[in-house]
Scaffold this active site. Sequence first.
Site, PDB file in Angstrom:
ATOM      1  N   LYS A   1       0.829  -1.205   0.000  1.00  0.00           N
ATOM      2  CA  LYS A   1       0.000   0.000   0.000  1.00  0.00           C
ATOM      3  C   LYS A   1       0.861   1.252   0.000  1.00  0.00           C
ATOM      4  CE  LYS A   1      -1.899   2.869   2.570  1.00  0.00           C
ATOM      5  NZ  LYS A   1      -1.841   3.966   1.599  1.00  0.00           N
TER       6      LYS A   1
ATOM      7  N   GLU B   1       9.115   1.248  10.859  1.00  0.00           N
ATOM      8  CA  GLU B   1      10.182   2.246  10.675  1.00  0.00           C
ATOM      9  C   GLU B   1       9.508   3.602  10.761  1.00  0.00           C
ATOM     10  OE1 GLU B   1      13.182   1.281  10.444  1.00  0.00           O
ATOM     11  OE2 GLU B   1      13.035  -0.779   9.734  1.00  0.00           O
TER      12      GLU B   1
ATOM     13  N   CYS C   1      13.429  10.600   7.116  1.00  0.00           N
ATOM     14  CA  CYS C   1      13.375  10.160   8.507  1.00  0.00           C
ATOM     15  C   CYS C   1      14.760  10.159   9.142  1.00  0.00           C
ATOM     16  CB  CYS C   1      12.757   8.781   8.593  1.00  0.00           C
ATOM     17  SG  CYS C   1      13.516   7.632   7.465  1.00  0.00           S
TER      18      CYS C   1
HETATM   19  P1  NAD Z   1       2.036   8.347   7.459  1.00  0.00           P
HETATM   20  O1  NAD Z   1       2.216   7.548   8.680  1.00  0.00           O
HETATM   21  O2  NAD Z   1       0.975   9.378   7.429  1.00  0.00           O
HETATM   22  O3  NAD Z   1       1.739   7.392   6.207  1.00  0.00           O
HETATM   23  C1  NAD Z   1       2.526   6.277   5.909  1.00  0.00           C
HETATM   24  C2  NAD Z   1       1.652   5.254   5.230  1.00  0.00           C
HETATM   25  O4  NAD Z   1       0.660   4.813   6.131  1.00  0.00           O
HETATM   26  C3  NAD Z   1       0.919   5.771   4.004  1.00  0.00           C
HETATM   27  O5  NAD Z   1       0.853   4.759   3.039  1.00  0.00           O
HETATM   28  C4  NAD Z   1      -0.454   6.072   4.553  1.00  0.00           C
HETATM   29  O6  NAD Z   1      -1.446   6.049   3.559  1.00  0.00           O
HETATM   30  C5  NAD Z   1      -0.611   4.932   5.521  1.00  0.00           C
HETATM   31  N1  NAD Z   1      -1.634   5.147   6.545  1.00  0.00           N
HETATM   32  C6  NAD Z   1      -2.162   6.311   6.964  1.00  0.00           C
HETATM   33  N2  NAD Z   1      -3.102   6.076   7.909  1.00  0.00           N
HETATM   34  C7  NAD Z   1      -3.134   4.739   8.101  1.00  0.00           C
HETATM   35  C8  NAD Z   1      -3.880   3.873   8.955  1.00  0.00           C
HETATM   36  N3  NAD Z   1      -4.791   4.334   9.823  1.00  0.00           N
HETATM   37  N4  NAD Z   1      -3.646   2.542   8.884  1.00  0.00           N
HETATM   38  C9  NAD Z   1      -2.728   2.044   8.028  1.00  0.00           C
HETATM   39  N5  NAD Z   1      -2.008   2.814   7.194  1.00  0.00           N
HETATM   40  C10 NAD Z   1      -2.195   4.137   7.231  1.00  0.00           C
HETATM   41  O7  NAD Z   1       3.457   8.954   7.120  1.00  0.00           O
HETATM   42  P2  NAD Z   1       3.826   9.907   5.929  1.00  0.00           P
HETATM   43  O8  NAD Z   1       3.231  11.223   6.235  1.00  0.00           O
HETATM   44  O9  NAD Z   1       3.500   9.302   4.621  1.00  0.00           O
HETATM   45  O10 NAD Z   1       5.415   9.879   6.006  1.00  0.00           O
HETATM   46  C11 NAD Z   1       6.137  10.667   6.870  1.00  0.00           C
HETATM   47  C12 NAD Z   1       6.596   9.897   8.095  1.00  0.00           C
HETATM   48  O11 NAD Z   1       7.245   8.685   7.741  1.00  0.00           O
HETATM   49  C13 NAD Z   1       7.613  10.650   8.919  1.00  0.00           C
HETATM   50  O12 NAD Z   1       7.288  10.601  10.284  1.00  0.00           O
HETATM   51  C14 NAD Z   1       8.921   9.913   8.665  1.00  0.00           C
HETATM   52  O13 NAD Z   1       9.868  10.044   9.634  1.00  0.00           O
HETATM   53  C15 NAD Z   1       8.459   8.544   8.466  1.00  0.00           C
HETATM   54  N6  NAD Z   1       9.423   7.765   7.690  1.00  0.00           N
HETATM   55  C16 NAD Z   1      10.195   6.850   8.330  1.00  0.00           C
HETATM   56  C17 NAD Z   1      11.130   6.122   7.634  1.00  0.00           C
HETATM   57  C18 NAD Z   1      11.986   5.107   8.322  1.00  0.00           C
HETATM   58  O14 NAD Z   1      12.547   4.260   7.669  1.00  0.00           O
HETATM   59  N7  NAD Z   1      12.100   5.117   9.630  1.00  0.00           N
HETATM   60  C19 NAD Z   1      11.287   6.307   6.266  1.00  0.00           C
HETATM   61  C20 NAD Z   1      10.484   7.236   5.642  1.00  0.00           C
HETATM   62  C21 NAD Z   1       9.532   7.962   6.375  1.00  0.00           C
END
Ligand code: NAD
Length: 476
Positions: free
Chosen positions: A174, A249, A283
Amino acid sequence: MKLPSQLFVDGAYRNSASGRQTALVNPATEESFAEVVAADVADVKAAVESAHRAWDSGWRDLTPGKRTEMLFNVARQLREQTEEIARLETLHIGKPISDSRDEAALGARVFEYYAGAIGKFCGQTIPVARGGFDFTLRQPMGVVAAIVPWNFPFPIACWKAAPALAAGNCVVLKPASLSPLTALKLGELAHAAGLPPGVLQVLPGPGGAIGDALVTDPMVRKVSFTGSTEIGRRIMELAARDLKRISLELGGKSPNIVFADADWQRAAETSPMSVFANTGQDCCARSRVFVERSVFEPFVEKFVAATKKLVVGDPTKPETQLGPLVSSGQRTGVEEFLADARKRGSKFACGGGRLHSKGYYLEPTVLLEVGKEDRCWREEIFGPVVCITPFDDEAQMLREVNASPYGLSGSLWTNDIRRALRVSRAVQSGVLSVNSHSSVHVEAPFGGFKTSGLGRDLGMAAMEGYTELKNVYVAE
Ligand code: NAD
Ligand code: MN
């Protein structure tokens, strides 16, 4: 260039049950350029069933040699299509094209690594006390759900799908609603390379609508998530009901520690891109810089000079280093942090404003004199903003480094080997680099301490995380 616009389920592009669509906006031009179908709860069920069917009817029992061959074929397809993948990535999230090209190639390399890993992924033979013969097996789990964010859409999709497939699972992927194109392309190319229908499915759409259905589906045995700490927590709560396996992550607030004995000039010149790359939407961004007092002022001067030289603009141009923020909402969120910094009296050494008349651009911003209680110091900004602070005492500095609830990545600059080893042990993070800013190596484990996550991506650690460990004892 033909854009993917549907779900990829059971080996083909399909419409969703509801027909709902998400509009894609190019963050560099602010123009809507396409609509992509958004998956619904009914589509989740269909995709998970198809994945389970594919697993049960052949994928789980494929010989290691055959699975290796298939993943190498996927890697070859990705290599041949890196330019198209790169263009799609730049189009939907505004990533500079040279970065998009590197990341498309990285995705292919991840498939190569895990294709080659299949025949090197071993159990153990254990000399148990009572004699006989004892050995372990690493067995696939079944259906894996991979939920990925918009900041590195293609490589993260690859580094979840490839080890999961290599370990013998099927995958429902997803992507974030802002970045469906390259994930869909991955599904399409993987099947063009010979993966049987159902082995890799792609469900674009907002996570809020289908996230719960995907995470709680009883046929999904593992959820591998990259995204915000907030959603990671929710997934962990939902997974608890069935004791579902998870890896998370999450966010970060990584330190960049510069000692006076280091080549601090090189540190100052290279550090801006350790936080501003991908416009700070990383991140692993080194967003808190700790500089030993005796070199603090010249360090800041060089850091600011290097920041002012960064090329911020049209992401389709090869010389561009920073593109726009991914969305209008993301930029507004970052501007709220900047407003807080102004209110609190932080000093803006450079940046702080918008750039260009179109596109969600922000200047890379260097903040000094940020209070340790201020939002900019404590919270993940996920935009082009850095805080630089001096330190006098190593132990006190380490207490401040480790006061963060996060612990993902970080850098440490010193030429004293004993200090490098001591501080490497002391920093609470899953990833650390000495005299460099690298975080991600395909061959090495990647992930966080504390609220930055659970489990590891990449390396052999990721492959272990997509298996159950079985012990078999044979009496003699
Ligand atoms: P997000 O958590 O909003 O979304 C991530 C994914 O989760 C998306 O596909 C989103 O559609 C999905 N999602 C949203 N609500 C959900 C739910 N209720 N249930 C299941 N899935 C759901 O994050 P974002 O805004 O897309 O990305 C930014 C964040 O990601 C930052 O906090 C960043 O630090 C983190 N990040 C971490 C890493 C790592 O490897 N640690 C890498 C990249 C990004
Ligand atoms: Mn989000």
